[in-house]
Design an enzyme around this catalytic site. Sequence first.
Site, PDB file in Angstrom:
ATOM      1  N   GLU A  48       0.814  -1.213   0.000  1.00 19.63           N
ATOM      2  CA  GLU A  48       0.000   0.000   0.000  1.00 19.63           C
ATOM      3  C   GLU A  48       0.850   1.267   0.000  1.00 19.63           C
ATOM      4  O   GLU A  48       0.519   2.239  -0.673  1.00 19.63           O
ATOM      5  CB  GLU A  48      -0.952   0.004   1.198  1.00 19.63           C
ATOM      6  CG  GLU A  48      -2.024  -1.092   1.142  1.00 19.63           C
ATOM      7  CD  GLU A  48      -2.890  -1.011  -0.117  1.00 19.63           C
ATOM      8  OE1 GLU A  48      -2.943   0.070  -0.736  1.00 19.63           O
ATOM      9  OE2 GLU A  48      -3.500  -2.033  -0.462  1.00 19.63           O
ATOM     10  N   TYR A 131      -6.547   6.356   3.877  1.00 15.05           N
ATOM     11  CA  TYR A 131      -6.652   5.316   2.853  1.00 15.05           C
ATOM     12  C   TYR A 131      -5.858   4.070   3.244  1.00 15.05           C
ATOM     13  O   TYR A 131      -6.377   2.949   3.266  1.00 15.05           O
ATOM     14  CB  TYR A 131      -6.162   5.809   1.478  1.00 15.05           C
ATOM     15  CG  TYR A 131      -5.909   4.622   0.596  1.00 15.05           C
ATOM     16  CD1 TYR A 131      -6.973   3.934   0.020  1.00 15.05           C
ATOM     17  CD2 TYR A 131      -4.627   4.097   0.442  1.00 15.05           C
ATOM     18  CE1 TYR A 131      -6.765   2.780  -0.712  1.00 15.05           C
ATOM     19  CE2 TYR A 131      -4.412   2.951  -0.287  1.00 15.05           C
ATOM     20  CZ  TYR A 131      -5.482   2.303  -0.863  1.00 15.05           C
ATOM     21  OH  TYR A 131      -5.279   1.158  -1.565  1.00 15.05           O
ATOM     22  N   ASP A 149      -9.522   5.863  -2.534  1.00 15.22           N
ATOM     23  CA  ASP A 149      -8.390   6.235  -3.374  1.00 15.22           C
ATOM     24  C   ASP A 149      -8.942   6.878  -4.638  1.00 15.22           C
ATOM     25  O   ASP A 149     -10.124   7.125  -4.760  1.00 15.22           O
ATOM     26  CB  ASP A 149      -7.545   5.005  -3.710  1.00 15.22           C
ATOM     27  CG  ASP A 149      -8.230   4.130  -4.737  1.00 15.22           C
ATOM     28  OD1 ASP A 149      -9.468   4.047  -4.679  1.00 15.22           O
ATOM     29  OD2 ASP A 149      -7.554   3.544  -5.585  1.00 15.22           O
TER      30      ASP A 149
END
Length: 242
Positions: A48, A131, A149
């Site tokens: 991520e 996020y 996102d």
Amino acid sequence: MKRVKYEADVEPEALAVFREGVLDWYRTHGRDLPWRKTRDPYHILVSEIMLHQTTVTTVEPVYREFLARFPTIQALAQASLADVKAITDPLGYKVRGRWLWEIAQEVVRRYDGVVPDRLDDLLALPGIGRYTAGAILSFAYGQDAPILDTNVKRLLGRYFRLEYRTTRAEILHQLWALAEAVIPPGQAADFNQGLMDMGAMVCTARRPSCTICPLWAYCGVHHDEADRAAEEPWQYRVRPRA
DNA sequence: AACACGGGGCG
DNA sequence: CGCCCAGTGTT
């Protein structure tokens, strides 16, 4: 026709179609990505951070190299910052190498090497915003946590067609409320992945594939009115290139 | 509420 | 060559 307010109140039919459409589409057309084969919070975390504003194809080889070099979060914590940056810097946004390195040290020291499973703890770590926290909570820990996102913004913004006359911050607030409200209870992991794949493969920034979209029937922006939707308040716009 | 950070891919 | 990419921290 009810419009989306601050707290997401959506039409039940549109919501049901949205949930089922995303889940079904993901199960049959979802991408096969390395970080989807695992639920290891450390692996999810690495992916991520690398995926911040960076395309999947760019990240894939670096992700593999990184985990081969630093198989555990302890290994990462003990490595030198220079060795970490040597792998991550070529991705751009070079601060991410230091973020990963600092996160590893903090997690090892404060959390006994276990990536936190609480939102507040995650947000306190460098480089982890809402996020990334949501991604870790849903993908690694199976919690019904929302993510927002660029893909999800676009998909939700178009499908639920938010009220335009408002500020950027309010729009963002509405999108987060939606991202949370649309989650089918207990299925956030697959559903969130599906949201991103739909945004990346169907509801694309330019020339979305509306004709094959499973959400078309209830979508707030049909492909034949893309011109009128040229003003997309969450930043991106449908550009029906001639 | 803007801005910096950044290399890579695509039309 | 301009737009866009699984965002976050700073001003």
